[in-house]
Design a protein around this motif. Sequence first.
Motif, PDB file in Angstrom:
ATOM      1  N   SER A 289       3.209  39.669  45.205  1.00 11.44           N
ATOM      2  CA  SER A 289       3.140  38.208  45.156  1.00 11.44           C
ATOM      3  C   SER A 289       2.090  37.745  46.158  1.00 11.44           C
TER       4      SER A 289
ATOM      5  N   ARG B  89       6.268  32.984  35.217  1.00 14.96           N
ATOM      6  CA  ARG B  89       5.982  33.662  36.473  1.00 14.96           C
ATOM      7  C   ARG B  89       6.804  33.036  37.585  1.00 14.96           C
ATOM      8  N   LYS B  90       7.288  33.884  38.486  1.00 19.71           N
ATOM      9  CA  LYS B  90       8.107  33.386  39.585  1.00 19.71           C
ATOM     10  C   LYS B  90       7.246  32.713  40.653  1.00 19.71           C
TER      11      LYS B  90
ATOM     12  N   ASP C  18       5.985  45.139  43.263  1.00 13.19           N
ATOM     13  CA  ASP C  18       5.594  43.874  42.647  1.00 13.19           C
ATOM     14  C   ASP C  18       4.870  43.053  43.712  1.00 13.19           C
TER      15      ASP C  18
ATOM     16  N   SER D  66      -1.438  37.233  38.595  1.00 13.48           N
ATOM     17  CA  SER D  66      -1.729  37.051  37.175  1.00 13.48           C
ATOM     18  C   SER D  66      -3.144  37.531  36.876  1.00 13.48           C
TER      19      SER D  66
ATOM     20  N   THR E 243      13.647  29.781  44.085  1.00 12.99           N
ATOM     21  CA  THR E 243      12.857  30.485  43.082  1.00 12.99           C
ATOM     22  C   THR E 243      12.806  29.647  41.828  1.00 12.99           C
TER      23      THR E 243
ATOM     24  N   CYS F 168       3.552  33.280  44.523  1.00 14.91           N
ATOM     25  CA  CYS F 168       3.680  33.397  43.070  1.00 14.91           C
ATOM     26  C   CYS F 168       3.321  34.821  42.669  1.00 14.91           C
ATOM     27  N   GLN F 169       3.838  35.254  41.534  1.00 16.68           N
ATOM     28  CA  GLN F 169       3.471  36.558  41.016  1.00 16.68           C
ATOM     29  C   GLN F 169       2.001  36.551  40.609  1.00 16.68           C
TER      30      GLN F 169
ATOM     31  N   GLU G 148      -2.544  31.438  38.748  1.00 13.68           N
ATOM     32  CA  GLU G 148      -1.858  31.481  40.046  1.00 13.68           C
ATOM     33  C   GLU G 148      -1.919  30.119  40.733  1.00 13.68           C
TER      34      GLU G 148
END
Length: 520
Positions: free
Chosen positions: A247, A279-280, A245, A339, A272, A336-337, A410
């Motif tokens: 980030s 989205r984290k 994943d 996108s 978090t 952030c994750q 993002e």
Amino acid sequence: MNRHLPGHTQAPQPRPAADHWDVVIAGAGPAGLACARATLERRPDLRVLLLEAGRSYRRRPCPVDKGFACNGCAGICNVVSGFGGSMHYGDGAKLSLLPSGRRLIDHLGARAAQDLCATAFSWLTEPLTDAPALQGVGLTDRAVAAFDAHHLAIREYPVAVLGESDLARVIEGFHDQLSGRIALLHTSELTAAEPAGTGLQLTVHTHRTARTITCDHLVLATGRRGVTSTTRLLHSLGVATEQPDISVGIRLEMAAPLLAAIGEEHPDLKITQLDAGARKVKTFCFCGGPNGGRIKFTNYEGAFGEDVITLDGHETTERPAPADGRALAANFGLLCQVSGRGDARQARDSFLATYRELTGGRPFAQSLGAFRARRADTTPWPDLAATMPFQPSVADLTCARVDALFTDDEHASLTAGLARLMAAILDHTGHSADEAALDDRVLVIGPELEFLWEKPAIDTTCRVPGLPVYVVGDSAGIAQGIAQAAMMGIAAGRDIARTRLVAVPAQTSAPATERTGGTS
């Protein structure tokens, strides 16, 4: 291969016939060093070769630390590579204990993880005169209330802060612990491996030549230096890997007093939160104690194709106050994750391609106000740096639009997450400053990336099923951190020793003192 300690010269020792080793460990960071110690504690007779692509711990100066430009250090970044790995001579560090790195609890099992964590912490701190205090748990009501008011929850776990002098003792402790018991080769990089009987045949490159060696067990503890090459090596052995994943984010630098209060309570502050799109957004590598922290560069050279440099944050405890009367700097990462960028590899390549277009793959800065408004700063870097109420920790920067690294989603995630986070931090310090008050007092520096390592299938001992290969530390793609890397190294080392006890009786091996040497 003879071992040279500083100030000492020893006669060369004969190299074993056929250059065969019981254990070869690639990488002398926390994972590799802990693995070597764990192996030898239970099987001191085994012949262990430790390969390190970088230089010795006293030969890892970073020009950026001295205000100069990053020049790549002749192809071996001294921040990414060298004895100690992420434990860099002259820096401070944090030891964040379980449940930080909670994926290791899931992978190893709760009981084994706790045992390994306790052992790792003991080994990492035993060279110190006094045991470091553990912070990050039992937070004050004031801290909890300040963050709760903004719907943010602080993850509590024990954290020990090691200052520059303490970390130097830790590195030297590992060096002394292993001296004379292993062969240690610097500027030596594992580049290929293939099965050979029940073991492996390895190709090792130095700056002068290549050599072929064989081993019964291989431990990959290659960390940041091997962020892409280790995946390629595993694939060559037929090992499948799972994409991580990804980030992406920024590092915020500001006056140390703004972060000191929460930094004293929780030195590795992790928050978090979820944005409107679920989205984290999370903090990363918080460096905000009373002495703040500094930013370093990690030069990945051609690991991702063309050259690219990312950021690294280090907490400090011993920096003198700036001569110009400004405050020391503190910093933290905000991620952030991704996108709208495809899968993990596509996301990484997309992000880095934009980065290279903007500044040629070199870190750059923007004021917080310009970042939020998505506009360019009109002043050059020296002038922007001079306007800050703190002394920026890095001089090798340029001004450009950091905001342009990110998609609209993002950017929205990062700005909204930062607004809530800074409101809570300022409430905790007693400063009721609004967001706009920070616009001209905070630097946004990019880029930050997390979880770039692809994850191989490994068992609870960190071994690849069906192969005499172990993957430990960051390279395993499970968890990051010094203590977490050491935990995995210990698990692998203990399993190697257990396996050898079954396969090769101890009395059949020659004493280690007759069979090991190395260079340092």
